[in-house]
Structure formats: C-alpha cells, structure tokens
Design a protein around this motif. Sequence first.
Motif, PDB file in Angstrom:
ATOM      1  N   ASN A  70     -15.545  31.074  66.506  1.00 17.43           N
ATOM      2  CA  ASN A  70     -15.135  30.021  67.429  1.00 17.43           C
ATOM      3  C   ASN A  70     -14.575  28.890  66.572  1.00 17.43           C
ATOM      4  O   ASN A  70     -15.300  28.033  66.091  1.00 17.43           O
ATOM      5  N   LYS A  71     -13.265  28.928  66.376  1.00 18.07           N
ATOM      6  CA  LYS A  71     -12.612  27.978  65.469  1.00 18.07           C
ATOM      7  C   LYS A  71     -12.640  26.565  66.057  1.00 18.07           C
ATOM      8  O   LYS A  71     -12.238  26.351  67.193  1.00 18.07           O
ATOM      9  N   PRO A  72     -13.076  25.597  65.267  1.00 22.83           N
ATOM     10  CA  PRO A  72     -13.012  24.214  65.729  1.00 22.83           C
ATOM     11  C   PRO A  72     -11.592  23.649  65.573  1.00 22.83           C
ATOM     12  O   PRO A  72     -10.778  24.174  64.808  1.00 22.83           O
ATOM     13  N   ARG A  73     -11.306  22.570  66.273  1.00 18.25           N
ATOM     14  CA  ARG A  73     -10.082  21.822  66.005  1.00 18.25           C
ATOM     15  C   ARG A  73     -10.177  21.244  64.591  1.00 18.25           C
ATOM     16  O   ARG A  73     -11.259  20.999  64.074  1.00 18.25           O
ATOM     17  N   GLY A  74      -9.009  21.045  63.966  1.00 10.74           N
ATOM     18  CA  GLY A  74      -9.010  20.421  62.653  1.00 10.74           C
ATOM     19  C   GLY A  74      -9.165  21.397  61.499  1.00 10.74           C
ATOM     20  O   GLY A  74      -9.390  20.959  60.366  1.00 10.74           O
ATOM     21  N   GLN A  83      -2.172  21.191  51.548  1.00 15.24           N
ATOM     22  CA  GLN A  83      -2.460  19.813  51.949  1.00 15.24           C
ATOM     23  C   GLN A  83      -3.953  19.489  51.874  1.00 15.24           C
ATOM     24  O   GLN A  83      -4.363  18.357  52.148  1.00 15.24           O
ATOM     25  N   GLY A  84      -4.761  20.495  51.544  1.00 18.83           N
ATOM     26  CA  GLY A  84      -6.185  20.240  51.385  1.00 18.83           C
ATOM     27  C   GLY A  84      -6.957  20.125  52.682  1.00 18.83           C
ATOM     28  O   GLY A  84      -8.091  19.620  52.688  1.00 18.83           O
ATOM     29  N   ARG A  85      -6.382  20.621  53.785  1.00 19.28           N
ATOM     30  CA  ARG A  85      -7.099  20.576  55.055  1.00 19.28           C
ATOM     31  C   ARG A  85      -8.172  21.660  55.093  1.00 19.28           C
ATOM     32  O   ARG A  85      -8.086  22.658  54.367  1.00 19.28           O
ATOM     33  N   PRO A  86      -9.197  21.510  55.936  1.00 22.73           N
ATOM     34  CA  PRO A  86     -10.251  22.526  56.027  1.00 22.73           C
ATOM     35  C   PRO A  86      -9.674  23.878  56.461  1.00 22.73           C
ATOM     36  O   PRO A  86      -8.788  23.941  57.324  1.00 22.73           O
TER      37      PRO A  86
END
Length: 237
Positions: A70-74, A83-86
Amino acid sequence: MPEERLQKILAKAGLASRRNAEELIRQGKVTVDGKVVTEMGCRVDPDTQVVAFEGRPLRREEEKIYLLLNKPRGYVTTLHDPQGRPIVSSLLTGITSRVFPVGRLDFDTEGALILTNDGDFTERILHPRFEIERTYQATVRGLPTPEKIRLLEEGFELEGKKTWPAKVRIVAKEPTTTTLEVTIHEGRKRQVRMMFQAIGHRVLALKRIAYGGLQLGALPTGKYRRLTPADLALIFS
C-alpha cells in the motif's frame, strides 16, 4: 538447457521485465562471456555461458516473490531517485531479494502496488493485450455531469490517441468534490489524472485499490503482504 533469448534470461533472474530488459541490453549493460551484447535476438545457453549485468554475473533463478504494497503518497516507484526522494523499496523491511515494481504510481498517488522478481509475470500484467484491469478511487473537484462520465465510459481522444472505455461509478458526492471509482486497463503515464483534467475536473486525491480481482483491502498505508497463488489467480480472473 536449450538456448533462450537474452532478455528472457534477464527477466527470469529478476533483473527487470522483458521490456525493460531489452532497454538494458540496448544500453550495453549486459555481457555474454565477457562481450557486450546489444542485439535483441541473441540466444544464450545459461548453463554454459556467463551472462553479466554491469559486470556482475547473474545469479541462478531465484524463488519467485510477489508482494502487494500500500504505497503512501510522497514515494517514487523507481529503485533509485537522483533527487533523493523516498523510494518504495525502503518500505520492504525483511525482503532481501531484489524486487521491482509492476508498473508505476505517481509520486502523489497512493495505493496498491505489486512488486516482484518475476519478469514474465510483470509482462502479463503490463502488456495491453492481456487487458488486466486496474481500479482507482479518485476524488475530483466539482461534480462531473452524466455527459462527462459518459465520455469516460465511451473513450475519447487524449494526447492524440483514443482512450479505451472506462468503468465509472460515483462513490460519494460532497458540496465541492466527488469521489468516483474508475477501472481502466491502459497504463499511460498519469492517465486517470489526465482523463479527469480533460473533462474539466482536477483530481485532488488518487488511490489504486485493485489489480483485476485482487483488492487492496485493509492493508495499512506503507505496509506490504506476500501474495499467495490464490491472490495471483484473482488478478487474472
């Protein structure tokens, strides 16, 4: 063992889907017996020849793993983000095998995301000829008229190509927003958002809730579970 196409061997090793494996070959990242191979038709005997990706020999075929997250937003659905995003793989605590997402969910979209090391399975989910349905819950600004909903259900031209008919059901109406359930079997980038934008209703929140008959259900946000053979059968039912 009989010779097999190189992209199939890469998919079996859990490196990527067959389609993505072809791109890795084109990029010159795959060698056979130490020589770079870029032709799609190359056939290899994995028992007698050494196939390597970026210099590392492929391991023998691993146990197949199928996960529902269940993928979260972000979070991004790539395995590495400049870009180093989660990234979604950081949520897979306890999973040591390399798995990759089956398709993608946008950074701002949440919900059901399958991850696996089975390239053939991924191909069955993503290839248009199998018409595997994906169901989304979309909250949009305003109230789409019956005429606009009919456009979604019949299909209309979007970025020069007609969309396939969608199944649409209104779930809830609020004074300024509407929540709808939308089922499609196409996988264009940001398709659901673009479809609603095209009929004049911006998507405020979007969640994928099912692959075929496999429902996300009560799986908590950010958590995953292993899929059973019965779960996998639901996808194709």
